[in-house]
Design an enzyme around this catalytic site. Sequence first.
Site, PDB file in Angstrom:
ATOM      1  N   HIS A   1       1.023  -1.530   0.341  1.00  0.00           N
ATOM      2  CA  HIS A   1       0.319   0.336   0.242  1.00  0.00           C
ATOM      3  C   HIS A   1       1.215   1.597  -0.075  1.00  0.00           C
ATOM      4  O   HIS A   1       2.235   0.875   0.515  1.00  0.00           O
ATOM      5  CB  HIS A   1      -0.959   0.489   1.093  1.00  0.00           C
ATOM      6  CG  HIS A   1      -2.216  -0.646   0.993  1.00  0.00           C
ATOM      7  ND1 HIS A   1      -3.067  -1.531   2.231  1.00  0.00           N
ATOM      8  CD2 HIS A   1      -2.792  -1.237   0.259  1.00  0.00           C
ATOM      9  CE1 HIS A   1      -3.882  -2.301   1.220  1.00  0.00           C
ATOM     10  NE2 HIS A   1      -3.991  -1.622   0.249  1.00  0.00           N
TER      11      HIS A   1
ATOM     12  N   ASP B   1       0.660   4.113   0.775  1.00  0.00           N
ATOM     13  CA  ASP B   1       1.202   5.092   2.735  1.00  0.00           C
ATOM     14  C   ASP B   1       2.771   4.329   3.020  1.00  0.00           C
ATOM     15  O   ASP B   1       3.165   3.789   4.214  1.00  0.00           O
ATOM     16  CB  ASP B   1       0.400   5.193   3.550  1.00  0.00           C
ATOM     17  CG  ASP B   1      -0.534   4.260   4.167  1.00  0.00           C
ATOM     18  OD1 ASP B   1      -0.729   2.934   2.867  1.00  0.00           O
ATOM     19  OD2 ASP B   1      -1.218   4.167   5.002  1.00  0.00           O
ATOM     20  N   HIS B   2       3.414   2.938   2.417  1.00  0.00           N
ATOM     21  CA  HIS B   2       4.077   2.314   3.856  1.00  0.00           C
ATOM     22  C   HIS B   2       5.294   2.041   2.432  1.00  0.00           C
ATOM     23  O   HIS B   2       6.649   0.872   3.027  1.00  0.00           O
ATOM     24  CB  HIS B   2       3.290   1.519   3.855  1.00  0.00           C
ATOM     25  CG  HIS B   2       2.650   0.908   4.875  1.00  0.00           C
ATOM     26  ND1 HIS B   2       2.885   0.764   5.973  1.00  0.00           N
ATOM     27  CD2 HIS B   2       1.476   1.178   5.022  1.00  0.00           C
ATOM     28  CE1 HIS B   2       2.165   0.738   7.372  1.00  0.00           C
ATOM     29  NE2 HIS B   2       1.252   1.549   6.074  1.00  0.00           N
TER      30      HIS B   2
ATOM     31  N   HIS C   1      -3.913  -8.213   6.408  1.00  0.00           N
ATOM     32  CA  HIS C   1      -4.379  -6.978   5.655  1.00  0.00           C
ATOM     33  C   HIS C   1      -5.292  -7.296   4.467  1.00  0.00           C
ATOM     34  O   HIS C   1      -5.056  -8.194   4.296  1.00  0.00           O
ATOM     35  CB  HIS C   1      -2.806  -6.077   6.051  1.00  0.00           C
ATOM     36  CG  HIS C   1      -2.965  -4.885   5.185  1.00  0.00           C
ATOM     37  ND1 HIS C   1      -4.867  -4.226   5.882  1.00  0.00           N
ATOM     38  CD2 HIS C   1      -3.031  -4.235   4.588  1.00  0.00           C
ATOM     39  CE1 HIS C   1      -4.634  -2.833   6.037  1.00  0.00           C
ATOM     40  NE2 HIS C   1      -3.437  -3.188   4.774  1.00  0.00           N
TER      41      HIS C   1
ATOM     42  N   HIS D   1       0.255   5.110  12.733  1.00  0.00           N
ATOM     43  CA  HIS D   1      -0.977   5.007  11.634  1.00  0.00           C
ATOM     44  C   HIS D   1      -2.279   5.008  11.983  1.00  0.00           C
ATOM     45  O   HIS D   1      -3.219   5.166  11.895  1.00  0.00           O
ATOM     46  CB  HIS D   1      -0.848   3.531  11.405  1.00  0.00           C
ATOM     47  CG  HIS D   1      -1.462   2.719   9.583  1.00  0.00           C
ATOM     48  ND1 HIS D   1      -2.598   2.575   9.500  1.00  0.00           N
ATOM     49  CD2 HIS D   1      -0.697   3.039   8.621  1.00  0.00           C
ATOM     50  CE1 HIS D   1      -3.009   2.564   8.641  1.00  0.00           C
ATOM     51  NE2 HIS D   1      -1.341   2.994   7.339  1.00  0.00           N
TER      52      HIS D   1
END
Lengths: 304, 304
Positions: free
Chosen positions: B65, B67-68, B143, B271
């Site tokens: 993802h 944002d990582h 996830h 997060h």
Amino acid sequence: MTRFEVLILGNSSATPMYGRHPTSQVLNFNEQFFLIDCGEGTQMQLFRHGIKGSRISHIFISHLHGDHYLGLVGLLSSQHLVGRKSELHLYGPAALKEILDLQFKHSDTRLRYPLIFHPTNACHQEVLFENTRLSVRSFPLQHRIACTGFRFDEKVQSASLKKEEVERLNIPIPYLRLLKKGIDYVADDGTVHRAKDLTYPLPRPRSYGYCSDTVMNEDYFEAIKDVDLLYHEATFLHDRVERAKETFHTTSLEAAEVAQTVNAKKLLLGHFSARYKDLQPLLEESRTIFAQTELSEEGKWFLV
Amino acid sequence: MTRFEVLILGNSSATPMYGRHPTSQVLNFNEQFFLIDCGEGTQMQLFRHGIKGSRISHIFISHLHGDHYLGLVGLLSSQHLVGRKSELHLYGPAALKEILDLQFKHSDTRLRYPLIFHPTNACHQEVLFENTRLSVRSFPLQHRIACTGFRFDEKVQSASLKKEEVERLNIPIPYLRLLKKGIDYVADDGTVHRAKDLTYPLPRPRSYGYCSDTVMNEDYFEAIKDVDLLYHEATFLHDRVERAKETFHTTSLEAAEVAQTVNAKKLLLGHFSARYKDLQPLLEESRTIFAQTELSEEGKWFLV
């Protein structure tokens, strides 16, 4: 007067330091928002400077060096997550689509809004976008990889009539539209009523030229001729002109020469090397040739 | 005592707001720097908090993802541009290599330093890195897409000898190494000299567990058992537990339950959803179950 201005989100070249950010700008034309390049951190910069991503309708990417597009996947994903529904038009090199698709595939992202991709061509000028008020063209720059600049042109509008005059002269309604377009009216008795006497003078249409990244090269001068505001990269001071040429960049002195040669009204310098913590020397060097130079300061709006 | 601490570079979930940044952390173990996840803006955050990119030797990416990992191409490119020569080890999902290669291809970037890619496996635990002082393992999280957590374990070291005692007893040199390992020495006359009496007590080896992003699930509890510091995502408050489950995230209350169940000494929440401008309620909720909770504040170092 119609709003036509540019907000600088990032003014750094590829190794961002001192709190500076890679290249990105928001152009506001008549409350329609265009994003020009989208370096890493653009979505955070938009938030910091109070611009909602949802207001952006068109994004223009000059080339595929990371400092000009790495913020794109984050911005597009966030727009998806906050529930955007409206179309977003993206213009950039064809391979950008491949890069986005691969990342969306592996993050299992299916955008919930229409993202309409328009590949650009770095070999010749083309009109990318046009409405009744504005046109946007791309034009080739000369960089290490395919790269385009962009030019935003306000269109000539119909003039406003001097209503009292027009009514006094009793000019028939079908001719009013022609007067607004500058066509004189000839009355039945042969009297000529000049359009310029019956309308208010039009403001001159304005234009913005964006050049990043490029080595100075007269091939693109025609494309930015007579712009009101010229953004031009100025990665180095002129004592590093050899380094600038090697890396297909421009010096602040050369940027000033470009502005002067193309008859720009104002020049905005950007894409500063991490070598310069203090940017004043770049400004001063440019002003020795072109007095109307400004530094593209992050968070600042510049009128076109 | 050997330095073992974590610097928070980003504590936001996928739509970064309020000046927060997507996930990234620097772990300093004995002056060796490990980067854990690398959200957009990581290179600017490193600069802001005084960490040179050149000090980072290993990067661990939990999942794909944006944002990582969206800060990775920028960081790797900048390391190239500033002339890095030393090896950089990168651990992450196999497709990450494909994503990097595609972007380096289109930006015509050939890194001048060795980037050694190690694909991770989200199906079972594995040791990713090991030296005489530290080991790093990955373990599966649950996830929306394949995701791993990481665990950093300090290794048990040899004890230091009480030199004066050892010399007084005239213990032969070959046995000193054994004493350091905890093996008693038996003299020729049958006297037993206990290792624990002839060495200083060893500090207990410490460990750091990193869980982002995941739905709370006991499958990964064993992997983070007894850690000294547990970083756990806490995207929502517990009143949104249904939303958390739908999106495969955790609430701050659940993170506290995890910390309690696995017998962690301290808990670090991160997060955070853009829904929460004020993060105090997340902290307070967690502390109702697990008192030793802290918010992962950007720019702050936390001791393991």
